[in-house]
Design a protein around this motif. Structure first.
Motif, mmCIF file in Angstrom:
data_model
loop_
_atom_site.group_PDB
_atom_site.id
_atom_site.type_symbol
_atom_site.label_atom_id
_atom_site.label_comp_id
_atom_site.label_asym_id
_atom_site.label_seq_id
_atom_site.Cartn_x
_atom_site.Cartn_y
_atom_site.Cartn_z
ATOM 1 N N ARG A 1 -28.236 9.363 27.656
ATOM 2 C CA ARG A 1 -26.880 8.577 26.974
ATOM 3 C C ARG A 1 -26.809 8.879 25.508
ATOM 4 O O ARG A 1 -28.018 9.126 24.940
ATOM 5 C CB ARG A 1 -26.945 7.038 27.105
ATOM 6 N N ALA A 2 -25.599 8.922 25.473
ATOM 7 C CA ALA A 2 -25.764 9.472 23.398
ATOM 8 C C ALA A 2 -25.963 8.607 23.112
ATOM 9 O O ALA A 2 -26.286 8.630 21.766
ATOM 10 C CB ALA A 2 -24.161 10.405 23.416
ATOM 11 N N ILE A 3 -25.505 7.886 22.977
ATOM 12 C CA ILE A 3 -25.633 6.102 22.084
ATOM 13 C C ILE A 3 -26.086 4.828 23.371
ATOM 14 O O ILE A 3 -25.692 3.782 23.814
ATOM 15 C CB ILE A 3 -24.639 5.401 21.593
ATOM 16 N N VAL B 1 -27.510 1.762 23.150
ATOM 17 C CA VAL B 1 -27.355 0.802 23.221
ATOM 18 C C VAL B 1 -26.075 0.225 23.887
ATOM 19 O O VAL B 1 -25.472 -1.389 24.498
ATOM 20 C CB VAL B 1 -27.597 -0.186 21.522
ATOM 21 N N MET B 2 -25.379 1.279 23.815
ATOM 22 C CA MET B 2 -23.884 0.521 24.477
ATOM 23 C C MET B 2 -23.558 0.206 25.587
ATOM 24 O O MET B 2 -23.380 -0.904 26.069
ATOM 25 C CB MET B 2 -22.873 2.057 25.059
ATOM 26 N N MET B 3 -25.190 0.716 26.913
ATOM 27 C CA MET B 3 -25.171 0.279 28.366
ATOM 28 C C MET B 3 -25.830 -1.221 27.810
ATOM 29 O O MET B 3 -25.280 -2.572 28.870
ATOM 30 C CB MET B 3 -25.428 0.669 28.292
ATOM 31 N N SER C 1 -24.825 -3.906 25.382
ATOM 32 C CA SER C 1 -24.416 -5.236 25.545
ATOM 33 C C SER C 1 -23.506 -5.779 27.059
ATOM 34 O O SER C 1 -24.478 -6.959 25.673
ATOM 35 C CB SER C 1 -23.225 -4.200 24.557
ATOM 36 N N SER C 2 -23.442 -5.713 27.612
ATOM 37 C CA SER C 2 -23.415 -6.584 28.673
ATOM 38 C C SER C 2 -24.827 -6.435 29.616
ATOM 39 O O SER C 2 -25.087 -8.309 29.852
ATOM 40 C CB SER C 2 -22.023 -5.365 29.789
ATOM 41 N N GLY D 1 -24.846 -9.262 24.770
ATOM 42 C CA GLY D 1 -24.601 -8.714 23.999
ATOM 43 C C GLY D 1 -23.544 -8.562 23.835
ATOM 44 O O GLY D 1 -22.736 -9.308 22.666
ATOM 45 N N ILE E 1 -25.837 -7.646 17.837
ATOM 46 C CA ILE E 1 -26.373 -7.077 18.140
ATOM 47 C C ILE E 1 -26.725 -5.387 17.528
ATOM 48 O O ILE E 1 -25.709 -4.692 17.166
ATOM 49 C CB ILE E 1 -25.999 -6.569 20.555
ATOM 50 N N LEU E 2 -27.996 -5.513 17.465
ATOM 51 C CA LEU E 2 -28.602 -4.689 16.742
ATOM 52 C C LEU E 2 -29.324 -3.509 17.383
ATOM 53 O O LEU E 2 -29.678 -3.995 18.536
ATOM 54 C CB LEU E 2 -28.667 -4.324 15.325
ATOM 55 N N SER E 3 -29.611 -2.113 17.078
ATOM 56 C CA SER E 3 -30.693 -1.178 18.190
ATOM 57 C C SER E 3 -31.152 -0.362 16.802
ATOM 58 O O SER E 3 -31.235 0.625 15.735
ATOM 59 C CB SER E 3 -29.767 -0.509 19.109
#
Lengths: 377, 391
Positions: A61-63, A65-67, A69-70, A74, A79-81
């Protein structure tokens, strides 16, 4: 410098291997989060900040942490990564609690193995002009470090074999049900296949809390953060003396200074044995044993399960290698040791432990975390 | 008040489409040298580095932060990287803040760079943000994602394409005064309206550029600042907040968060204001640098910052209230609409707000401003960071 507020670890979920493919990565994060919250005796409603860590290339995945969050709770939370290293998520979470702006932090890291070749993904993380053409992956970088150490420290090979044997003995006790998962890795001269373990899918989560929260919730068996250090070396292997670990030495200085402790105070240690040679270097950098004492300590059982200072009672990375999580798992293992929750590999009476989390090419990123059964006085 | 965290140094590149003269580490180094000079400190004074980079694929090197350790003076020092998409820059400043506020460090450098203009096609990379099974195949990009937000905002609040064009005209006028900005050519509403559609109703001139360049900031403890007689402005409020990953859950009949708006950003600002003791933002905030890479999003970000009632930003924009010289200047630098090096774009928002309340913004300085706000948005309009900065 000591932290203004002393965080404590109040929950851990170590999942060093997640066999099969019946759970998606999102479900693995969710399951791991729930286990850590349950271990802490709290719910997600008690969490006011989250730090996650994963590798975008491993996740595809490109980022990444997006996934998360749920899956890790998050949504509507801070939420940070930290994709630089799993252990950096712990460091940042601890700093957030210590700042007084957060009472709790959930730390989650994961490492999937769905990509066709983790080695190729690691190669894409090298400098495109010099290193990438070698070709270089993390195991190759560990092998270069091993060769450098064999040259600088006569007898290192026999000592590396002793480290391997010790960690395999410990792993068989700690996680007997893991037999067969990633039992053998690859060889890169002078590292033999027996000295490494193949990658597996794994995840780890921890819950950090402030002293106020620990008191208000009567959290059982907190592991108090006594000292913490982290440092990073340059990426260019040609600019490094791979037979030394200056970043870990710097991290250890920070941790011991903050804790007001020395290596003599440590009851138990977990080191990132991405190779047994890396474990040898950590003995020296953490002042557990100088170079000229490595052989004696390995021969007299100092680092064995019944020794004065057991090292890698979990069996270390050699027992289970969820590549990106291995650093944070070391910290969680030490937290469980001082909490008295390490299960089959519990060190009786462990009060102070040190975790060394290393990652990247030839252990570029280094961290040292000292946890104690008692809060600092 | 001895526990405050101050900003003592700022460095920004002259952002451009391409920087063929500089490698990726060179770009970071450029910003670091500027920030350290601005702070009047040597790198030896830096206790820790927080690296700002996201996503990896834009650089074409996995975990490219490793290659820049020497460029930021980080060898054998505390070092970590933050990544939250477009929010990364403000997330990195926040992480640097926690390094200092926790007592762990006195001086922290945060730095990063991007070469978006040299990555080929950023939207191809950004399509990989979405879930492989459901939303990636649509295909989504950040433009089409926010075009859907624009349509919903039009329906809910009466925004028109001309209103969107007004944002472009304002921000380009501001950028023309900012030598660091990438797009500095003044445009008219007609220019915007006549530019080609990219994803209706967003047209070419409603879009940010793909920028290359670096940014860096130096933060320090109040005690260190006083002991060393340094000048500073202060971070008095900060927070992050996230929405759901799933865009489909932000639309439909019962959305978890309305995609027209930025509800998690509203929460982040509310938490930041509470920390800063701000109870009436329209009266207490003087200037704002608000992350809005597409013209339509500036409206919902102004709303979410609590500077007006939801949707009232449209009429206020028509009245020129957000212009330099207006009631509350927004994006005096030209904002991310005129400069967007993704890894540091929201660090630039914080930096520009700091320069404004410091009174050091040069030709795009707003008059008499002492309290400013900044934000960053990232992921699929999912991660939000907010900050309050005071002189």
């Amino acid at each position: 410098m000591p932290l203004k507020i002393q965080p404590a670890v109040i929950g851990c979920a170590i999942r060093p291997v997640i066999p099969g493919r019946d759970r998606s990565l999102e479900e693995i994060m969710y399951d791991t989060t729930l286990l850590a919250l349950a271990d802490a005796g709290i719910t997600i409603e008690d969490i006011d900040g989250i730090v996650v860590a994963s590798n975008d290339q491993f996740d595809g995945r490109a980022i990444a942490v997006m996934m998360a969050s749920s899956a890790v709770g998050g949504v509507d939370r801070d939420i940070l990564s930290t994709p630089s290293a799993s252990e950096h998520a712990f460091v940042l979470g601890a700093l957030r609690v210590a700042s007084g702006q957060h009472r709790t932090q959930l730390i989650v890291a994961w490492s999937p193995t769905e990509a066709s070749s983790l080695s190729e993904l690691q190669r894409l993380g090298t400098d495109p002009y010099y290193h990438r053409a070698l070709p270089l992956d993390e195991l190759s970088s560990h092998a270069l470090q091993a060769a450098a150490l064999e040259h600088a420290a006569p007898g290192a090979r026999a000592m590396a074999e002793a480290v391997t044997a010790k960690n395999r003995r410990h792993g068989a006790i700690a996680y007997p049900n893991l037999a067969g998962h990633g039992a053998r890795g690859l060889a890169r001269w002078p590292i033999t296949a027996d000295m490494t373990t193949g990658p597996v899918t794994g995840a780890v989560a921890m819950v950090l809390a402030s002293p106020d929260f620990v008191r208000d919730h009567a959290s059982a068996a907190p592991a108090w953060l006594r000292g913490m250090g982290w440092a990073t070396e340059t990426a260019f292997l040609g600019d490094r003396n791979l037979a030394t670990a200056p970043a870990l030495e710097a991290a250890a200085r920070q941790a011991y200074e903050a804790a007001g402790l020395t290596a003599l105070d440590i009851d138990v240690a977990e080191l990132t044995d991405a190779s047994p040679y890396a474990e040898l270097l950590a003995y020296e950098a953490l002042s557990l044993a100088p170079r000229d004492r490595w052989e004696a300590c390995l021969n007299d059982g100092t680092f064995d399960s019944g020794g004065r200072l057991p090292v890698n009672l979990s069996g270390g990375v050699l027992t289970c290698n969820p590549v990106f999580c291995t650093g944070l798992i070391r910290i969680a293992e030490i937290a469980n040791q001082v909490r008295g929750r390490a299960g089959l590999h519990q060190r009786a009476g462990a009060r102070i432990g040190i975790a060394q989390a290393g990652s990247g090419f030839a252990m570029q990123h280094q961290a040292a975390v000292i946890l104690g059964k008692e809060a600092r006085t | 008040m001895s526990d405050r965290v101050g900003i003592i140094g700022i460095g920004q590149s002259m952002f451009r489409s391409r920087r063929d003269d500089a490698s990726y580490p060179d770009l970071v180094r450029e910003a670091v040298v500027l920030a350290m000079a601005d702070a009047r400190l040597e790198l030896d004074a830096v206790d820790a580095v927080v690296y700002s980079l996201s996503p990896d694929a834009m650089i074409g090197i996995g975990n490219a932060e490793r290659l820049a350790v020497d460029a930021v003076g980080g060898r054998n020092k505390r070092f970590m990287r933050l990544a939250t998409g477009g929010t990364t820059g403000i997330s990195s400043v926040a992480a640097a803040y926690y390094h200092v506020a926790s007592g762990a460090c006195d001086v922290v450098l945060t730095a990063g760079a991007d070469k978006v203009g040299e990555c080929g096609d950023s939207q191809t990379v950004l399509n990989k943000l979405w879930d492989t099974a459901y939303e990636r195949a649509l295909p989504l990009g950040t433009i089409s994602m926010l075009a859907m937000s624009a349509v919903r905002y039009m329906k809910n609040h009466g925004m028109t394409q001309e209103d969107m064009a007004r944002v472009v005209v304002k921000n380009r006028r501001h950028a023309s005064l900012n030598p660091h900005a990438h797009l500095r050519k003044i445009v008219t509403i007609d220019d915007v309206m006549e530019s080609r559609y990219i994803s209706w109703p967003i047209k070419l001139l409603d879009c940010c550029p793909q920028s290359s360049g670096g940014a860096a900031m130096v933060l320090a403890s109040e005690q260190y600042i006083r002991d060393n007689h340094l000048d500073a402005v202060w971070i008095t409020g900060l927070a992050h907040c996230a929405e759901t990953y799933w865009i489909g859950d932000r639309m439909g009949n019962n959305p978890t968060a309305e995609h027209a708006d930025a509800s998690a950003l509203r929460s982040a600002f509310e938490r930041s204001y509470k920390m800063a003791g701000i109870t009436d933002p329209p009266k207490q905030v003087h200037v704002a640098e608000l992350y809005s890479p597409f013209s339509n999003t500036e409206f919902h970000v102004i709303d979410a910052a609590g500077l007006c009632a939801p949707g009232a930003s449209v009429a206020m924009m028509r009245e020129g209230q957000f212009e330099l010289g207006g009631w509350l200047p927004v994006n005096c630098s030209g904002g991310s609409l005129c400069t967007n090096a993704i890894s540091v774009t929201s660090m630039a928002r914080v930096a520009e707000t700091a320069l404004q309340v410091w009174g050091r913004a040069g030709a795009h300085q707003a008059k008499g401003v002492k309290v400013g706000i900044a934000n960053g948005n990232g992921g699929d309009h999912q991660f939000f960071g907010a900050m309050v900065i005071e002189a």
